[in-house]
Motif scaffolding. Structure first.
Motif, short mmCIF file in Angstrom:
data_model
loop_
_atom_site.label_atom_id
_atom_site.label_comp_id
_atom_site.label_asym_id
_atom_site.label_seq_id
_atom_site.Cartn_x
_atom_site.Cartn_y
_atom_site.Cartn_z
N GLU A 107 0.83 -1.20 0.00
CA GLU A 107 0.00 0.00 0.00
C GLU A 107 0.87 1.26 0.00
OE1 GLU A 107 -2.07 1.13 3.55
OE2 GLU A 107 -3.87 1.65 2.40
N LYS A 108 1.94 1.22 0.76
CA LYS A 108 2.81 2.40 0.83
C LYS A 108 3.51 2.63 -0.50
CE LYS A 108 6.03 4.67 3.91
NZ LYS A 108 6.65 4.65 5.25
N LEU A 109 3.93 1.56 -1.16
CA LEU A 109 4.54 1.71 -2.47
C LEU A 109 3.53 2.34 -3.44
CD1 LEU A 109 6.74 1.28 -4.57
CD2 LEU A 109 5.89 -1.07 -4.87
N ALA A 110 2.29 1.86 -3.41
CA ALA A 110 1.26 2.43 -4.27
C ALA A 110 1.06 3.91 -3.99
CB ALA A 110 -0.06 1.67 -4.07
N ASN A 111 1.05 4.27 -2.74
CA ASN A 111 0.87 5.66 -2.35
C ASN A 111 2.00 6.53 -2.89
OD1 ASN A 111 -0.07 7.96 -1.10
ND2 ASN A 111 0.70 7.42 0.92
N ASN A 112 3.24 6.05 -2.73
CA ASN A 112 4.39 6.83 -3.19
C ASN A 112 4.40 7.00 -4.70
OD1 ASN A 112 5.18 6.92 -0.54
ND2 ASN A 112 7.27 6.27 -0.91
N LEU A 113 4.09 5.93 -5.43
CA LEU A 113 4.12 6.03 -6.89
C LEU A 113 2.98 6.90 -7.40
CD1 LEU A 113 5.00 2.36 -7.93
CD2 LEU A 113 6.53 4.30 -7.53
N SER A 143 7.17 -9.72 11.28
CA SER A 143 5.79 -9.67 10.79
C SER A 143 5.09 -8.40 11.23
CB SER A 143 5.01 -10.89 11.32
OG SER A 143 5.55 -12.09 10.83
N GLU A 144 5.82 -7.48 11.85
CA GLU A 144 5.20 -6.28 12.41
C GLU A 144 5.42 -5.03 11.59
OE1 GLU A 144 7.01 -8.40 14.52
OE2 GLU A 144 5.10 -9.35 14.98
N ASP A 145 6.62 -4.84 11.05
CA ASP A 145 6.98 -3.59 10.41
C ASP A 145 7.15 -3.81 8.91
OD1 ASP A 145 7.94 -0.70 10.88
OD2 ASP A 145 9.55 -1.56 9.65
N GLU A 146 6.77 -2.79 8.12
CA GLU A 146 6.92 -2.94 6.67
C GLU A 146 8.35 -2.71 6.19
OE1 GLU A 146 4.95 1.25 7.06
OE2 GLU A 146 4.98 -0.64 8.16
N GLU A 147 9.23 -2.23 7.07
CA GLU A 147 10.65 -2.08 6.75
C GLU A 147 10.82 -1.29 5.45
OE1 GLU A 147 12.28 -6.09 6.98
OE2 GLU A 147 11.18 -6.44 8.85
N TRP A 148 10.18 -0.13 5.45
CA TRP A 148 10.07 0.64 4.22
C TRP A 148 11.41 1.05 3.63
CZ3 TRP A 148 7.57 1.58 0.08
CH2 TRP A 148 7.86 2.71 -0.68
N ASP A 149 12.30 1.59 4.43
CA ASP A 149 13.56 2.10 3.88
C ASP A 149 14.34 1.00 3.16
OD1 ASP A 149 13.00 4.62 4.81
OD2 ASP A 149 14.19 4.43 6.64
N LYS A 150 14.40 -0.17 3.78
CA LYS A 150 15.12 -1.28 3.17
C LYS A 150 14.46 -1.69 1.85
CE LYS A 150 16.49 -4.63 5.94
NZ LYS A 150 17.95 -4.50 5.96
N ASN A 151 13.15 -1.82 1.88
CA ASN A 151 12.46 -2.30 0.70
C ASN A 151 12.38 -1.25 -0.41
OD1 ASN A 151 11.34 -5.18 1.03
ND2 ASN A 151 10.96 -4.23 3.03
N TRP A 152 12.24 0.01 -0.05
CA TRP A 152 12.25 1.03 -1.08
C TRP A 152 13.59 1.05 -1.81
CZ3 TRP A 152 10.01 3.26 -4.70
CH2 TRP A 152 10.52 4.42 -5.31
N ALA A 153 14.68 0.86 -1.07
CA ALA A 153 16.00 0.79 -1.72
C ALA A 153 16.05 -0.38 -2.69
CB ALA A 153 17.09 0.67 -0.66
N GLY A 154 15.50 -1.53 -2.31
CA GLY A 154 15.47 -2.68 -3.19
C GLY A 154 14.58 -2.46 -4.39
#
Length: 333
Positions: free
Chosen positions: A132-138, A312-323
């Protein structure tokens, strides 16, 4: 006799006076109430402050709350289904429980990159939040997408399992660890109690396992509407690469189905791992998996990787956005 007539007359006069006083009081009360409602309508009809009486916007998923706390704040809302983003979308199917499964599209390029969250529903609800956060950013910044790229996001492939988690959100934090795990485990499966990541046509077996537990893989490969939705969408589109999110354990895993790892799969495995900081693995060797989704993509010569988040708790956004950015840059050349 004369005295009695005088007393009776006095009593009648007193009654008249009392009646007159009561009438005056009633009229005065009615006038006061009419004035009160006419002069202060907001105070009498809407005691809640204006900013509280308005409909509250849902909180941004960009926060540090654990997934269960984010859900608790949104327990009266539906599972994220891209409703806040006016991007083009495709209804790719419905879950076993009848919920629509939506794919949203960003960018207009010829190379389509597919991102999939929520295959394990409530067990990995943070992957739904990540998608959802990726969708929001794009949606907010289309310049993030290279001109030759089209990004497709299936935010929540298993809404049935996600609802199990959502429906217990209000009491989740009050439960002990074993009770929390039971709810998350129940939320792993669809409404038919099938593990969707054991229902794809790569080494499918009727008796499948998850860790050391037997799980249902369905009555046959693609017996479930969710897995068929992915299959049908992929077969009707030219997909350049697939990234599927899971939790938990931490790592980026290449896919294969009895034919070795595709060179391009190994390339994007290494790219995502290096950028995100997750370790890269050629194969998942913790236990034998059958009917895996990304392995089915590999069987059909589509490069695909499984990204397993640390928790299973955090979306780990910074790591995944870099990937994610490393993948977009790679195909954007």
């Amino acid at each position: 006799m004369g005295d009695k007539r005088i007393i009776k007359s006095k009593n009648m006069n007193m009654k008249k006076i009392v009646y007159a006083v009561v009438a005056v009081v009633c009229v005065a009360a009615l006038v006061f109430l009419a004035y009160r409602f006419a002069s202060t309508p907001e105070e009498t009809q809407n005691p809640m402050p204006a900013e509280e009486s308005q409909t509250q916007a849902p909180p941004d998923v960009e926060n540090d709350l654990p997934a269960e706390d984010v859900v608790a704040e949104n327990q009266d809302q539906e599972v994220p289904q891209n409703e806040t983003y006016n991007s083009p979308e495709t209804l790719i199917g419905k879950s076993a429980g009848g919920t629509e499964i939506i794919a949203n599209h960003y960018g207009n390029g010829s190379k389509e990159i597919l991102f999939i969250g929520g295959i394990h529903g409530g067990y990995s609800f943070n992957t739904v939040l990540l998608a959802e956060k990726l969708a929001n950013n794009l949606f907010s910044d289309s310049s993030l997408i290279p001109a030759n790229i089209k990004v497709t996001i299936i935010q929540n492939l298993n809404p049935d399992g996600s609802y199990v988690f959502m429906n217990n959100a209000s009491r989740f934090n009050s439960l002990d660890d074993s009770e929390k795990l039971n709810i998350r485990t129940e939320g792993r499966f669809n409404a038919n109690n099938v593990d969707l990541n054991r229902n794809f046509d790569c080494n499918w077996q009727p008796k499948a396992v998850w860790q050391n537990k037997p799980v249902s893989a369905g009555s046959a490969a693609f017996s479930e509407p969710e897995s068929r939705a992915v299959r049908d969408y992929a077969q009707s589109h030219s997909i350049a690469a697939v990234v599927a999110w899971y939790s938990s354990g931490g790592g980026v895993y290449s896919s294969s189905c009895n034919n070795g790892i595709l060179p391009e799969t190994q390339t994007i495995t290494d790219l995502y791992a290096k950028a995100s900081g997750y370790p890269a693995y050629k194969n998942f060797e913790s236990y034998q998996i059958s009917g895996d989704m990304t392995d089915w993509f590999a069987k059909n010569n589509v490069p695909a990787i499984s990204v397993i988040l640390n928790t299973s708790e955090d979306e780990e956004w910074d790591k995944n956005w870099a990937g994610i950015k490393a993948i977009l840059d790679h195909y954007g050349k």
